[in-house]
Design a protein around this motif. Sequence first.
Motif, short mmCIF file in Angstrom:
data_model
loop_
_atom_site.label_atom_id
_atom_site.label_comp_id
_atom_site.label_asym_id
_atom_site.label_seq_id
_atom_site.Cartn_x
_atom_site.Cartn_y
_atom_site.Cartn_z
N LEU A 170 0.84 -1.19 0.00
CA LEU A 170 0.00 0.00 0.00
C LEU A 170 0.88 1.25 0.00
CD1 LEU A 170 -2.66 -1.13 2.63
CD2 LEU A 170 -2.97 -0.95 0.16
N ASN A 191 0.41 4.02 1.68
CA ASN A 191 0.54 4.55 3.04
C ASN A 191 1.34 3.54 3.87
OD1 ASN A 191 0.18 5.29 5.73
ND2 ASN A 191 -1.91 6.01 5.38
N GLN A 219 -0.54 2.01 6.92
CA GLN A 219 -1.54 1.00 6.53
C GLN A 219 -0.87 -0.29 6.09
OE1 GLN A 219 -3.89 3.07 3.57
NE2 GLN A 219 -5.51 3.48 5.07
N GLU A 220 0.25 -0.19 5.37
CA GLU A 220 0.95 -1.39 4.94
C GLU A 220 1.49 -2.17 6.14
OE1 GLU A 220 2.52 -4.44 2.72
OE2 GLU A 220 1.03 -2.94 2.14
N GLN A 276 0.13 -2.21 9.13
CA GLN A 276 -1.04 -2.86 9.72
C GLN A 276 -1.41 -4.11 8.92
OE1 GLN A 276 -4.05 0.21 9.64
NE2 GLN A 276 -3.71 0.70 11.81
N ALA A 277 -1.40 -3.98 7.60
CA ALA A 277 -1.75 -5.11 6.74
C ALA A 277 -0.74 -6.25 6.91
CB ALA A 277 -1.81 -4.66 5.28
N ARG A 293 -5.40 -6.00 2.12
CA ARG A 293 -4.93 -4.68 1.69
C ARG A 293 -6.08 -3.78 1.23
NH1 ARG A 293 0.17 -7.36 -0.51
NH2 ARG A 293 1.76 -6.66 0.95
N ILE A 343 -7.96 -2.68 4.50
CA ILE A 343 -7.16 -1.75 5.30
C ILE A 343 -7.12 -0.39 4.59
CG2 ILE A 343 -4.82 -1.22 6.11
CD1 ILE A 343 -6.07 -3.32 7.84
N GLU A 344 -6.99 -0.40 3.28
CA GLU A 344 -6.96 0.86 2.53
C GLU A 344 -8.31 1.58 2.61
OE1 GLU A 344 -4.79 2.20 -1.47
OE2 GLU A 344 -6.48 0.84 -1.83
N GLY A 398 -10.08 1.73 5.14
CA GLY A 398 -10.22 2.31 6.47
C GLY A 398 -10.66 1.33 7.55
N TRP A 399 -10.80 0.07 7.20
CA TRP A 399 -11.16 -0.93 8.21
C TRP A 399 -10.00 -1.10 9.17
CZ3 TRP A 399 -14.18 -5.79 6.35
CH2 TRP A 399 -15.30 -5.40 5.63
N SER A 400 -10.31 -1.40 10.42
CA SER A 400 -9.25 -1.71 11.37
C SER A 400 -8.81 -3.16 11.15
CB SER A 400 -9.76 -1.53 12.80
OG SER A 400 -10.65 -2.58 13.14
#
Length: 142
Positions: free
Chosen positions: A38, A40, A43-44, A46-47, A80, A83-84, A86-88
């Motif tokens: 990703l 961001n 975010q990556e 988190q993924a 991905r 998460i992109e 906006g999900w947690s």
Amino acid sequence: MTWLKTGLALLAFAVFSFQLISYGVAEQPYDPYAEQPLKNPAQENQAQDLMHTLRCLVCQGQSIADSNAAMAADMRAIVRHDIEKGWSPEQVRRWFIDRYGDWVSYKPTWSKRSWPLWILPLVILSGGIFLITRLFKREEKP
């Protein structure tokens, strides 16, 4: 001579069947989210953290981050995408658990079905400590 005709007919059937099977098996379209990070970095991260805690449904012994299976690639793409959006990570994990069961997650959860797995080791440990203290307890003299 009939066995030769039968053999040739079987050979032709086998070749034709193989061509039909190989023609029908097409590769799935490639999803760039399966391997492309990703944009961001937060975010990556988190993924990636989430991908290491989800089990590949094909390999069963690997996380989707480590597996090369097509199913794992699809699961990585879903992680991905979500998460992109906006999900947690916990919402994404819950989505996978709702569809594939608790087994898909390497992080076990407390539920009505799994509580014995959490409590039983404590009961066994307590029983062992109780037995050891009873065995080694000194007898008091009157």
